[in-house]
Scaffold this motif. Structure first.
Motif, PDB file in Angstrom:
ATOM      1  N   PHE A  82       0.814  -1.201   0.000  1.00 19.17           N
ATOM      2  CA  PHE A  82       0.000   0.000   0.000  1.00 19.17           C
ATOM      3  C   PHE A  82       0.853   1.260   0.000  1.00 19.17           C
ATOM      4  O   PHE A  82       0.439   2.296  -0.469  1.00 19.17           O
ATOM      5  N   ARG A 136       3.839  12.351  -9.198  1.00 18.51           N
ATOM      6  CA  ARG A 136       3.808  11.253  -8.244  1.00 18.51           C
ATOM      7  C   ARG A 136       3.160  11.628  -6.916  1.00 18.51           C
ATOM      8  O   ARG A 136       2.908  10.782  -6.082  1.00 18.51           O
ATOM      9  N   GLY A 137       2.983  12.912  -6.695  1.00 22.54           N
ATOM     10  CA  GLY A 137       2.387  13.326  -5.421  1.00 22.54           C
ATOM     11  C   GLY A 137       0.869  13.333  -5.491  1.00 22.54           C
ATOM     12  O   GLY A 137       0.278  13.056  -6.532  1.00 22.54           O
ATOM     13  N   GLY A 176       6.730  14.023  -5.813  1.00 19.73           N
ATOM     14  CA  GLY A 176       6.062  12.936  -5.106  1.00 19.73           C
ATOM     15  C   GLY A 176       5.575  13.340  -3.738  1.00 19.73           C
ATOM     16  O   GLY A 176       5.175  12.499  -2.934  1.00 19.73           O
ATOM     17  N   ASN A 220      -6.604  12.704  -8.455  1.00 14.68           N
ATOM     18  CA  ASN A 220      -5.443  12.052  -7.853  1.00 14.68           C
ATOM     19  C   ASN A 220      -5.246  10.647  -8.394  1.00 14.68           C
ATOM     20  O   ASN A 220      -4.133  10.209  -8.641  1.00 14.68           O
ATOM     21  N   SER A 221      -6.353   9.932  -8.553  1.00  9.91           N
ATOM     22  CA  SER A 221      -6.174   8.539  -8.945  1.00  9.91           C
ATOM     23  C   SER A 221      -6.011   8.383 -10.446  1.00  9.91           C
ATOM     24  O   SER A 221      -5.491   7.369 -10.895  1.00  9.91           O
ATOM     25  N   THR A 222      -6.425   9.359 -11.248  1.00 10.00           N
ATOM     26  CA  THR A 222      -6.224   9.196 -12.689  1.00 10.00           C
ATOM     27  C   THR A 222      -4.966   9.916 -13.171  1.00 10.00           C
ATOM     28  O   THR A 222      -4.157   9.356 -13.891  1.00 10.00           O
ATOM     29  N   ALA A 223      -4.784  11.166 -12.738  1.00  8.28           N
ATOM     30  CA  ALA A 223      -3.654  11.925 -13.255  1.00  8.28           C
ATOM     31  C   ALA A 223      -2.530  12.032 -12.241  1.00  8.28           C
ATOM     32  O   ALA A 223      -1.360  12.059 -12.586  1.00  8.28           O
ATOM     33  N   GLY A 224      -2.885  12.097 -10.967  1.00  8.94           N
ATOM     34  CA  GLY A 224      -1.873  12.293  -9.948  1.00  8.94           C
ATOM     35  C   GLY A 224      -1.247  10.997  -9.494  1.00  8.94           C
ATOM     36  O   GLY A 224      -1.345   9.963 -10.153  1.00  8.94           O
ATOM     37  N   GLY A 225      -0.636  11.068  -8.341  1.00  9.94           N
ATOM     38  CA  GLY A 225       0.151   9.928  -7.885  1.00  9.94           C
ATOM     39  C   GLY A 225      -0.607   8.932  -7.054  1.00  9.94           C
ATOM     40  O   GLY A 225       0.002   8.136  -6.342  1.00  9.94           O
ATOM     41  N   ALA A 226      -1.941   8.935  -7.104  1.00 11.40           N
ATOM     42  CA  ALA A 226      -2.673   8.003  -6.250  1.00 11.40           C
ATOM     43  C   ALA A 226      -2.899   6.681  -6.934  1.00 11.40           C
ATOM     44  O   ALA A 226      -3.873   6.001  -6.671  1.00 11.40           O
ATOM     45  N   GLN A 227      -1.985   6.331  -7.853  1.00  9.79           N
ATOM     46  CA  GLN A 227      -2.043   4.963  -8.331  1.00  9.79           C
ATOM     47  C   GLN A 227      -1.597   4.029  -7.226  1.00  9.79           C
ATOM     48  O   GLN A 227      -1.711   2.830  -7.326  1.00  9.79           O
ATOM     49  N   ARG A 228      -1.098   4.640  -6.145  1.00  6.03           N
ATOM     50  CA  ARG A 228      -0.921   3.875  -4.919  1.00  6.03           C
ATOM     51  C   ARG A 228      -2.247   3.213  -4.605  1.00  6.03           C
ATOM     52  O   ARG A 228      -3.284   3.854  -4.625  1.00  6.03           O
ATOM     53  N   LEU A 229      -2.168   1.978  -4.232  1.00  5.15           N
ATOM     54  CA  LEU A 229      -3.365   1.227  -3.911  1.00  5.15           C
ATOM     55  C   LEU A 229      -3.909   1.746  -2.587  1.00  5.15           C
ATOM     56  O   LEU A 229      -3.180   1.814  -1.602  1.00  5.15           O
ATOM     57  N   LEU A 230      -5.183   2.145  -2.555  1.00  9.63           N
ATOM     58  CA  LEU A 230      -5.772   2.556  -1.283  1.00  9.63           C
ATOM     59  C   LEU A 230      -6.266   1.323  -0.546  1.00  9.63           C
ATOM     60  O   LEU A 230      -6.856   0.439  -1.171  1.00  9.63           O
ATOM     61  N   PRO A 231      -6.050   1.238   0.745  1.00  4.46           N
ATOM     62  CA  PRO A 231      -6.435   0.029   1.478  1.00  4.46           C
ATOM     63  C   PRO A 231      -7.938  -0.260   1.373  1.00  4.46           C
ATOM     64  O   PRO A 231      -8.337  -1.360   1.037  1.00  4.46           O
ATOM     65  N   VAL A 232      -8.755   0.772   1.650  1.00  2.00           N
ATOM     66  CA  VAL A 232     -10.187   0.524   1.668  1.00  2.00           C
ATOM     67  C   VAL A 232     -10.875   1.423   0.660  1.00  2.00           C
ATOM     68  O   VAL A 232     -10.560   2.589   0.545  1.00  2.00           O
TER      69      VAL A 232
END
Lengths: 387, 368
Positions: free
Chosen positions: A162, A173-174, B110, B142-154
């Motif tokens: 995660f 990336r932010g 980042g 954030n999830s499409t263009a920004g860096g929230a390709q980080r997997l969100l837990p919930v």
């Protein structure tokens, strides 16, 4: 000229009208009681706040994490726990029977998946019957889960997948954090919007009711002819009829303003003179509407029934209780013809935001124009009837 | 029974002769439902938004594009050197989005990039909606263009029940339907009853052989018929223009409707019997039929939002119970299990109104 106006006939007529109104106990009561009641009732009862929604909980996991998430949901103030349900079906029945407003379902393996690095979908059911509540509750839910995610990530107790930066390389990336700030009403007090809107509503509606009752009275009693036999002209009769009403209703304006300040503690940030100017125009407008209606009727009963035809469009197309921006698009331009709309803009801007006259002059001008048109229309009708 | 029917017929004939009353009975409910049902709404769209992009980088422009594409906002041009507060006082914007310098660089590194949204909260409900919508836009960005390709837990999987499109008129339509039924039948009933008092025709009733309860029932029956006619017309409108249909078992709705016709017709008759002046009776009905139902029955905002000092009154407001039944029948479909209590309460309140007006009639009879 002035001496003639106020020395002789005019003074006598005015004296007569004031004396008549002074003796009318019901009129005096109807100038104080209904406005007070309406202002208080509307201000307190129409409350848009969405909080303490009853949240039904189905927790299949019974782990530390699931309990933590439930606690985060119910501590937010938006939701309060309405008890645990054994299955998604019973939760569904609970929602359909109106026992709970929303529900959350935490799946089996909730914590296991989190520790394994799999994303978990949490089902949130919302009763969307009330579209507004649903929209706000949806916002709350996403906010709570978003914060919970952040807290869990920072605590580092979850799987490393995660926290690591994704595999797909991107130039950004932010993440963006949005900081909302509420201006003019940081406590989000709902009544400030409703009360400032209701103010204009009650000026126009009560003003027209009182005016039509006063105008129709003479006709009902059959004393119009006597009045016409006097040397007074129709213009003088009309002015003498309107002036005392205007004075009395202006008293109501002062009373309502005090109520707004003392009971609802609305900040008076701008110039009160603008508000009073708008209110005076509104009062005249109300009198004009009432007089106009009275010319179509012969009895007090008819005059009152007529108001049932006029009041709904006046109040619903005013933006007094709900924002104009939420109306259907074809309806929004119609509000420009509505005096209540302009007065609502004036009170809200002047009282809450402290806007000055150089911003509000178009609204004042529009209000004055509407008043002038309505007033001349009703005087014309009235004169025609007297003649 | 024969006498009750004759009395009801007489009332209906009187109404059809009075043009004003007839339009009041049949045209006004439709107009009210169309007008209020579509104008009352809190779902704002195209709110003017002022944007101050001090960064003017590719990243900030992309975020602004996301705001521009939303249905909720429309972006208004605003000079960078003018304080956005002025846009609020000038009523030109409801919110202002401010992106500070270094926004794009922070994102590229980042880190957390900050943006602020100032919201004009003079309308608190709209302010809350703006807050929710704007954060949804930013999250999506954030999830499409920004860096929230980080997997969100919930991840929240939100299901909207009963009104998935969040169509406001489906909620307010049934509310105005109830408002119309609570206003016009009792208004006409009160007018008819107080007219008998005003014109002293009540004396004729006393010398006739009809007992008080039959006289009342006859009157009530007539206005129940009026209520039923309005109910049919307005329900037709709900099914067509408002796009509603029965969600579940409609029998509680039918039973409650008949009881509700009785309840409102009796309320009007009671007021008319108590106040033998038509003008004053109109005001009394407007208070009970309009103000109480409009404000204290959950028409616009939930009853739970009313402060407790006032909320207890809503327990006696008949419209509140019927409104819950109508919304249940047309949206939730909870059926008898959810609504039996409401049906019962409407019946009880109607019964109380009848007893009160009957007592009033009896007493008047004795006093003459």
């Amino acid at each position: 000229m002035i001496a003639k106006l106020f020395g002789g006939r005019m003074a006598a007529l005015l004296g007569k009208e004031f004396a008549q109104i002074g003796r009318d106990k019901r009129l005096r009561i109807s100038l104080i009681l209904p406005p007070t009641l309406q202002l208080l009732l509307f201000g307190f009862a129409l409350n848009a706040t969405v909080d303490n929604l009853r949240l039904g909980i189905v927790d299949f996991d019974h782990s530390r994490e699931s309990r933590d998430l439930i606690a985060a949901m119910t501590q937010s103030g938006a939701f309060r726990s309405a008890g645990a349900f054994t299955s998604a079906e019973t939760l569904g029945t609970g929602i359909s029977q109106g026992k709970v407003d929303a529900g959350i379902v935490l799946p089996v393996n909730f914590s296991k998946d989190l520790h394994r690095g799999h994303q978990v979908g949490v089902q949130v059911l919302l009763n969307a019957m009330n579209a507004n509540t649903a929209a706000i509750a949806q916002g709350y839910t996403q906010g709570v889960l978003g914060t919970w995610n952040q807290v869990m990530l920072k605590s580092g107790s979850l799987h490393a997948r995660f926290t690591q930066i994704g595999a797909v390389p991107r130039d950004l990336r932010g993440i963006v954090t949005l900081h909302p700030a509420f201006i003019f009403n940081p406590g989000l007090v709902s009544s400030w919007f409703v009360v400032t809107g209701t103010f204009g509503l009650l000026l126009i509606l009560n003003g027209s009711l009182v005016a039509s009752a006063a105008m129709v009275k003479e006709r009902e009693a059959g004393t119009v002819e006597q009045l016409l036999m006097t040397p007074a002209g129709t213009g003088e009769i009309i002015v003498a009829k309107i002036a005392p009403l205007f004075v009395l209703l202006c008293g109501m304006v002062l009373f309502a303003t005090t109520l707004i300040k003392v009971v609802f503690q609305i900040p008076f940030r701008g110039n009160l003179v603008i508000v009073f100017l708008g209110a005076a125009l509104c009062v005249l407008c109300g009198i004009a509407i009432g007089t106009f209606l009275a010319t179509f009727t012969r009895t007090a009963r008819q005059a009152q029934l007529m108001s049932f035809f006029v009041n709904p469009p006046l109040s619903s197309l005013s933006g007094a209780l709900t924002p104009v921006e939420a109306m259907p698009h074809w309806m929004q331009p119609l509000t420009i013809l509505n005096p209540i709309r302009h007065f609502g803009v004036i009170t809200r801007a002047a009282l809450l935001k402290g806007s000055s006259i150089d911003i509000l002059w178009p609204n004042i001008l529009a209000l004055a124009a509407i008043t002038l048109v309505l007033l001349s229309l009703s005087v014309w009708r009235f004169r025609k009837q007297l003649g | 029974m024969r006498r009750i029917l004759a009395q009801a017929r007489k009332e209906l004939i009187q109404i059809t002769r009075d043009k004003l009353a007839l339009t009041l009975a049949l045209v006004l409910p439709i107009a009210l439902l169309m007008l209020l049902g579509s104008s009352i709404s809190l779902s704002v769209t195209e709110l003017p938004l002022v944007v101050q992009d001090l960064d003017n980088s590719a990243a900030s422009r992309s975020l602004l594009e996301a705001f521009r594409n939303s249905l909720t906002f429309h972006v208004v041009a605003w000079p960078v050197n003018k304080p956005p507060m002025e846009a609020f006082t000038a009523n030109e914007a409801r919110a202002a989005l401010i992106i500070d310098r270094g926004f794009g660089r922070a994102l590229a590194r980042g880190g957390d990039a900050q943006a602020q949204i100032l919201i004009d909260a003079s309308d608190s409900n709209t302010a809350k909606l703006i807050q929710g919508y704007s954060s949804q836009i930013v999250n999506a960005w954030n999830s499409t263009a920004g860096g929230a390709q980080r997997l969100l837990p919930v991840k929240a999987l939100i299901r909207l029940w009963y009104n998935p499109g969040r169509v406001t008129k489906k909620f307010y339509g049934p509310g105005i339907f109830v408002l119309g039924l609570s206003m016009f039948p009792p208004l006409l009933a009160a007018l008819a009853m107080s007219r008998e008092g005003e014109q002293q025709t009540l004396l004729q009733v006393y010398v006739s052989s009809i007992p008080a309860h039959q006289f009342l029932l006859g009157k009530i029956l007539a206005f129940m018929v009026i209520g039923f006619a309005e109910w049919v017309i307005m329900l037709g409108l709900l099914f067509t223009y408002f796009g509603l249909s029965f969600a579940g078992d409609p029998t509680p709705f039918f039973v409650a409707s008949i009881l509700y016709f009785f309840c409102v017709a009796t309320y009007g008759t009671m007021i008319g019997a108590a106040i033998p002046s038509q003008a004053a009776a109109i005001q009394a009905v407007a208070l009970g039929g309009f103000l109480l139902v409009f404000l204290l029955s959950g028409l616009i905002f939930p009853v739970e939002n009313i402060p407790p000092g006032l909320r207890w009154i809503s327990n006696f407001v008949w419209g509140r119970y019927y409104m819950e039944i109508v919304r249940d029948a047309l949206l939730e479909g909870g059926g008898w299990a959810a609504m039996w209590f409401n049906v019962l309460v409407i019946g009880i309140i109607g019964g109380v109104f009848f007893l009160l007006s009957w007592r009033r009639m009896r007493r008047m009879q004795l006093s003459i």
